[in-house]
Design a protein around this motif. Sequence first.
Motif, PDB file in Angstrom:
ATOM      1  N   GLU A 142       0.781  -1.084  -0.072  1.00 49.72           N
ATOM      2  CA  GLU A 142      -0.008  -0.006   0.115  1.00 49.72           C
ATOM      3  C   GLU A 142       0.905   1.337   0.027  1.00 49.72           C
ATOM      4  O   GLU A 142       0.648   2.087  -0.753  1.00 49.72           O
ATOM      5  CB  GLU A 142      -0.775  -0.070   1.203  1.00 49.72           C
ATOM      6  N   LEU A 143       1.931   1.209   0.629  1.00 51.71           N
ATOM      7  CA  LEU A 143       2.732   2.354   0.728  1.00 51.71           C
ATOM      8  C   LEU A 143       3.470   2.798  -0.474  1.00 51.71           C
ATOM      9  O   LEU A 143       3.587   3.866  -0.876  1.00 51.71           O
ATOM     10  CB  LEU A 143       3.831   2.132   1.839  1.00 51.71           C
ATOM     11  N   ALA A 144       4.006   1.642  -1.084  1.00 51.13           N
ATOM     12  CA  ALA A 144       4.617   1.774  -2.131  1.00 51.13           C
ATOM     13  C   ALA A 144       3.660   1.745  -3.851  1.00 51.13           C
ATOM     14  O   ALA A 144       4.110   2.216  -4.805  1.00 51.13           O
ATOM     15  CB  ALA A 144       5.738   0.565  -2.612  1.00 51.13           C
ATOM     16  N   SER A 145       2.332   1.676  -3.356  1.00 49.58           N
ATOM     17  CA  SER A 145       1.493   1.420  -4.436  1.00 49.58           C
ATOM     18  C   SER A 145       1.955   0.317  -5.584  1.00 49.58           C
ATOM     19  O   SER A 145       1.907   0.681  -6.850  1.00 49.58           O
ATOM     20  CB  SER A 145       1.295   2.803  -5.227  1.00 49.58           C
ATOM     21  N   ASP A 146       2.226  -0.656  -4.861  1.00 51.94           N
ATOM     22  CA  ASP A 146       2.828  -1.497  -5.907  1.00 51.94           C
ATOM     23  C   ASP A 146       2.612  -3.108  -5.101  1.00 51.94           C
ATOM     24  O   ASP A 146       3.088  -3.669  -4.533  1.00 51.94           O
ATOM     25  CB  ASP A 146       4.477  -1.746  -5.993  1.00 51.94           C
ATOM     26  N   GLU A 147       1.763  -3.700  -5.905  1.00 51.60           N
ATOM     27  CA  GLU A 147       1.232  -5.404  -5.424  1.00 51.60           C
ATOM     28  C   GLU A 147       2.317  -6.329  -5.942  1.00 51.60           C
ATOM     29  O   GLU A 147       2.136  -7.481  -5.472  1.00 51.60           O
ATOM     30  CB  GLU A 147       0.014  -5.511  -6.360  1.00 51.60           C
TER      31      GLU A 147
END
Length: 309
Positions: A142-147
């Motif tokens: 969530e912090l990195a916007s990267d799943e």
Amino acid sequence: MDITQIVEDIAGAMARETERGKVADYIAPLAAIAPERFGMAVVLRDGSVHVAGDAEEPFSIQSISKVFALTLAIGAVGDQLWTRVGREPSGSAFNSIVQLESERGRPRNPFINAGAIVVTDVLLGHLEPREAIGQMLRFVRELASDETIRIDEEVARAEQETGFTNMALANYMRAFGTVRGDVAKVLGTYFHFCALSMSCRQLAMAGRYLMDGGRVEGRRFVTERRARRINALMMSCGHYDNSGDFAYRIGLPGKSGVGGGILCVAPGIASIAVWSPGLNGNGNSQLGQMALERLVYQTGWSVFEPKFS
């Protein structure tokens, strides 16, 4: 100021360095990483991303995960956390047991191994290991916007097989009641946290909340006060017995890992990640520190700079 050019110039300078430090060899997957690797990513408050070198190459973030674990633990129990772990620099190696003996099982801070093990135990006070590991993974994604961020199971297994000092630390603290849960579960969870695999771009993106007062793209993850306090701990304790020198040379909050990564924060300006696997004598990335020193010299981003803004 052309940040893209600065980052590219720094990467070029690091490529020419011959003294690159020593790759961590006590965890087999880390020992296999080529020492010539170097990556750098800078994410500015305006959302722009500036990368160079091996910035897209995932690496084991190791102790940098302690920043995210601390954030989750403070969110879970608030200031009660500080009854079990301190907030002072250790002046000792990251895995030292000496202070635990003299200070009756209470770690100096949450960024040495003993302190991070207690933080993990706190998280397991209301979660099962699988749930805590899942929570950590969701949080950094969530912090990195990267799943695509993942945990490297090979690294986690290798840590479990070789982590005898950490086992000693955990059991010693269990004797004092500082660690309260099942030691095997606590350590298994801790090793999985350390095995988070992220690139410089992903790590710099994940650090944005500490750069922007606890927010990422308008979404609040922690209060501004907590973000400030986490940054303060990173400044004073983020590099173990090298923390004073890091503050002297670079002057920004930062957290290192033996995988060769460093997460660094210029509050209100930028989130920065560097990676080079060769370590100095204190277990911190040799080229990573050199690169950050060049960056703050060229940008004036040190918090001790009179015009810092």
